[in-house]
Design an enzyme around this catalytic site. Structure first.
Site, PDB file in Angstrom:
ATOM      1  N   HIS A 188      42.913  36.591  27.624  1.00 16.69           N
ATOM      2  CA  HIS A 188      42.519  37.949  28.032  1.00 16.69           C
ATOM      3  C   HIS A 188      42.110  38.739  26.791  1.00 16.69           C
ATOM      4  O   HIS A 188      42.954  39.215  26.033  1.00 16.69           O
ATOM      5  CB  HIS A 188      43.714  38.606  28.720  1.00 16.69           C
ATOM      6  CG  HIS A 188      43.397  39.864  29.477  1.00 16.69           C
ATOM      7  ND1 HIS A 188      42.178  40.506  29.404  1.00 16.69           N
ATOM      8  CD2 HIS A 188      44.154  40.601  30.333  1.00 16.69           C
ATOM      9  CE1 HIS A 188      42.214  41.583  30.182  1.00 16.69           C
ATOM     10  NE2 HIS A 188      43.401  41.654  30.752  1.00 16.69           N
ATOM     11  N   ASN A 213      41.358  51.740  29.517  1.00 16.75           N
ATOM     12  CA  ASN A 213      42.263  51.788  28.359  1.00 16.75           C
ATOM     13  C   ASN A 213      41.620  52.455  27.144  1.00 16.75           C
ATOM     14  O   ASN A 213      41.854  52.064  26.002  1.00 16.75           O
ATOM     15  CB  ASN A 213      42.780  50.391  27.979  1.00 16.75           C
ATOM     16  CG  ASN A 213      44.064  50.054  28.714  1.00 16.75           C
ATOM     17  OD1 ASN A 213      44.866  50.938  29.011  1.00 16.75           O
ATOM     18  ND2 ASN A 213      44.261  48.790  29.018  1.00 16.75           N
ATOM     19  N   ASN A 254      39.370  44.611  28.635  1.00 20.28           N
ATOM     20  CA  ASN A 254      40.078  45.783  29.180  1.00 20.28           C
ATOM     21  C   ASN A 254      41.012  46.499  28.207  1.00 20.28           C
ATOM     22  O   ASN A 254      42.016  47.093  28.610  1.00 20.28           O
ATOM     23  CB  ASN A 254      40.859  45.385  30.446  1.00 20.28           C
ATOM     24  CG  ASN A 254      39.916  44.987  31.573  1.00 20.28           C
ATOM     25  OD1 ASN A 254      38.711  45.229  31.481  1.00 20.28           O
ATOM     26  ND2 ASN A 254      40.452  44.381  32.627  1.00 20.28           N
ATOM     27  N   THR A 260      46.988  42.079  38.209  1.00 20.61           N
ATOM     28  CA  THR A 260      48.385  42.470  38.073  1.00 20.61           C
ATOM     29  C   THR A 260      48.849  43.091  39.381  1.00 20.61           C
ATOM     30  O   THR A 260      48.183  43.982  39.904  1.00 20.61           O
ATOM     31  CB  THR A 260      48.485  43.499  36.924  1.00 20.61           C
ATOM     32  OG1 THR A 260      48.096  42.847  35.732  1.00 20.61           O
ATOM     33  CG2 THR A 260      49.868  44.072  36.778  1.00 20.61           C
ATOM     34  N   TYR A 295      43.076  45.446  25.842  1.00 20.49           N
ATOM     35  CA  TYR A 295      44.375  44.907  25.432  1.00 20.49           C
ATOM     36  C   TYR A 295      44.260  44.305  24.025  1.00 20.49           C
ATOM     37  O   TYR A 295      43.207  44.422  23.390  1.00 20.49           O
ATOM     38  CB  TYR A 295      44.887  43.930  26.501  1.00 20.49           C
ATOM     39  CG  TYR A 295      45.162  44.679  27.798  1.00 20.49           C
ATOM     40  CD1 TYR A 295      46.194  45.629  27.863  1.00 20.49           C
ATOM     41  CD2 TYR A 295      44.368  44.512  28.924  1.00 20.49           C
ATOM     42  CE1 TYR A 295      46.436  46.357  29.025  1.00 20.49           C
ATOM     43  CE2 TYR A 295      44.600  45.236  30.094  1.00 20.49           C
ATOM     44  CZ  TYR A 295      45.632  46.162  30.135  1.00 20.49           C
ATOM     45  OH  TYR A 295      45.860  46.897  31.277  1.00 20.49           O
TER      46      TYR A 295
HETATM   47  C1  LIG Z   1      45.170  45.924  41.089  1.00 21.66           C
HETATM   48  C2  LIG Z   1      44.356  45.382  39.950  1.00 21.66           C
HETATM   49  C3  LIG Z   1      44.977  44.682  38.935  1.00 21.66           C
HETATM   50  C4  LIG Z   1      44.223  44.128  37.893  1.00 21.66           C
HETATM   51  N1  LIG Z   1      44.841  43.381  36.927  1.00 21.66           N
HETATM   52  C5  LIG Z   1      44.102  42.711  36.000  1.00 21.66           C
HETATM   53  C6  LIG Z   1      44.711  41.775  35.128  1.00 21.66           C
HETATM   54  O1  LIG Z   1      45.916  41.497  35.170  1.00 21.66           O
HETATM   55  N2  LIG Z   1      43.914  41.169  34.212  1.00 21.66           N
HETATM   56  C7  LIG Z   1      42.561  41.432  34.125  1.00 21.66           C
HETATM   57  O2  LIG Z   1      41.872  40.851  33.283  1.00 21.66           O
HETATM   58  N3  LIG Z   1      41.966  42.303  34.978  1.00 21.66           N
HETATM   59  C8  LIG Z   1      42.696  42.906  35.926  1.00 21.66           C
HETATM   60  N4  LIG Z   1      42.085  43.721  36.834  1.00 21.66           N
HETATM   61  C9  LIG Z   1      40.605  43.807  36.849  1.00 21.66           C
HETATM   62  C10 LIG Z   1      40.035  42.799  37.859  1.00 21.66           C
HETATM   63  O3  LIG Z   1      40.230  41.462  37.414  1.00 21.66           O
HETATM   64  C11 LIG Z   1      38.527  43.008  38.056  1.00 21.66           C
HETATM   65  O4  LIG Z   1      37.907  42.910  36.818  1.00 21.66           O
HETATM   66  C12 LIG Z   1      38.211  44.368  38.666  1.00 21.66           C
HETATM   67  O5  LIG Z   1      38.990  44.587  39.823  1.00 21.66           O
HETATM   68  C13 LIG Z   1      36.721  44.458  39.034  1.00 21.66           C
HETATM   69  O6  LIG Z   1      36.364  43.451  39.969  1.00 21.66           O
HETATM   70  P1  LIG Z   1      36.185  43.803  41.532  1.00 21.66           P
HETATM   71  O7  LIG Z   1      35.119  44.862  41.610  1.00 21.66           O
HETATM   72  O8  LIG Z   1      35.765  42.507  42.189  1.00 21.66           O
HETATM   73  O9  LIG Z   1      37.496  44.305  42.023  1.00 21.66           O
HETATM   74  C14 LIG Z   1      42.816  44.310  37.873  1.00 21.66           C
HETATM   75  C15 LIG Z   1      42.198  45.058  38.888  1.00 21.66           C
HETATM   76  C16 LIG Z   1      42.954  45.575  39.916  1.00 21.66           C
HETATM   77  C17 LIG Z   1      42.258  46.314  41.021  1.00 21.66           C
END
Ligand SMILES: Cc1cc2nc3c(=O)[nH]c(=O)nc-3n(C[C@H](O)[C@H](O)[C@H](O)COP(=O)(O)O)c2cc1C
Length: 369
Positions: free
Chosen positions: A170, A230, A173, A21, A175
């Protein structure tokens, strides 16, 4: 960096851009700036879009995109066209925020959930920018659930019309679908609550509804068994998610996407569920996520614990993450978290691709000629 092909999806490599997001979709409508952002990151083997609201009831984040209207569909079409012009598949993440929303997003109506169990964690940022306490959600009545399922199907229909190569459901997290899966938030006594089968029912029905739109090989599911984000985490998380993964095996999905890493919050209610445990009960393609670097990702794939690994935060400041992994190039400094969700190009499309010293010198020489 090995490619991976199945049915209608051709991935040039196994580095997936995780859904993120970013709050640039003013009035929930995808736009040219977003098309630019995704195109910049299109050396990923697969892009999963940011969470995209299936309906107005699903809204729970300011300026996140939707896919319930023609205008949104047209906006997304411009994104998918540009990403496809780079030979990269892109999947739409279908999102309903459930109790994580607030009545300020919903014309004064209470957010909905499996049960009237309040989110006791961090406050929610409402459209005015104010941080507010969560409200006790309204439990969805069982006769409303077919409508929720059909909202997912309608969203998948629009995603397909917009040119997406598939959808990711989804269920992670904290939701709505996660709220149904987990005993912490699902206290229902009807066919959608109580037993593991019943808590899994809504997710199963959503997959079946989307399967009327896309082949199952173009539908992914995301879960976060270890996550506390969450205000989630259930005492029976191991039993719940190993059951869910096993059930999902009966669908020949595009992939099961698991936040197995603990870097996005761990509830500490027992030993975290690992990818290899999921592998034992789930026979399809598996995508790991959360806190990975390229060495760990390579290791998991070569150990056959995963087929794909998705990266979130590293893609924010490194549009050419795949090239950096492949060449061992250094990473851009992480941008400020203050621009994760703010409108405009800053902290979004303004991160440079890597230029090593030699190539910069060559370019300088060429431009001097
Ligand atoms: C800015 C931001 C926005 C995110 N938005 C979503 C989202 O829209 N849907 C989702 O399933 N996870 C979302 N996440 C979680 C990421 O998909 C991912 O699971 C999380 O960043 C961990 O992976 P990483 O360590 O590679 O960043 C978001 C994470 C961040 C940092």
């Amino acid at each position: 960096m090995q490619p991976l092909h199945w049915e209608n999806l051709e991935l040039n490599n196994r580095v997936v851009m995780a859904p993120m997001t970013r709050g640039r979709a003013i009035h929930n409508i995808p736009n040219a700036l977003m098309a630019e952002y995704y195109t910049q990151r299109s050396s990923a083997g697969l892009i999963i879009s940011e969470g995209t609201f299936i309906s107005k009831e699903a809204i729970g984040w300011h300026n996140a995109p939707g896919i319930w209207s023609e205008e949104q569909q047209n906006g997304w079409e411009k994104v998918t066209e540009r990403v496809h012009s780079r030979g990269t598949p892109i999947i739409c993440q279908l999102w309903h925020t459930g109790r994580a929303s607030h009545s300020d997003f919903l014309n004064g109506k209470l957010p909905v959930s499996a049960s009237a169990v309040r989110h006791e964690g961090d406050k929610v940022t409402v459209p005015s920018g104010e941080e507010k306490e969560h409200e006790t959600p309204r439990a969805l009545d069982s006769n409303e659930l077919p409508r929720v399922v059909s909202d997912y199907r309608d969203a998948a229909i629009r995603a397909k019309a917009a040119g997406f190569d598939g959808v990711e459901i989804h269920a992670a997290n904290g939701y709505l679908l996660d709220q149904f899966l987990q005993s912490k938030t699902n206290h229902r006594s009807d066919a959608y609550g109580g037993s593991l089968e019943n808590r899994y029912r809504l997710l199963r029905e959503v997959i079946e509804a989307c399967a009327g739109v896309y082949p199952l090989a173009q539908i992914g599911v995301r879960i976060s068994p270890n996550g506390s984000f969450n205000d989630m985490g259930s005492e029976d998380f191991r039993e719940t998610f190993l059951f869910v993964a096993e059930q999902l095996s009966s669908f020949d999905l595009a992939y099961l996407h698991v936040l197995d890493g603990l870097a996005f919050g761990f509830h500490e209610l027992g030993d975290p569920i690992t990818l290899s445990e999921i592998r034992e009960v789930y026979s399809g393609r598996l995508m790991g996520n959360c806190g990975y670097d390229s060495d760990e990702a390579d290791q998991r794939i070569s150990d056959d614990d995963a087929d794909l690994i998705s990266f979130g935060r590293p893609f924010i400041s490194n549009p050419d993450l795949v090239e950096r992994f492949a060449n061992g190039w250094e990473f851009n400094p992480q941008g400020s978290q203050e621009t994760w969700y703010t409108p405009g190009a800053e902290g979004y499309t303004d991160f440079p691709v890597f230029k090593d010293a030699d190539s910069s010198e060559m370019e300088l020489e060429e431009s001097a000629r």
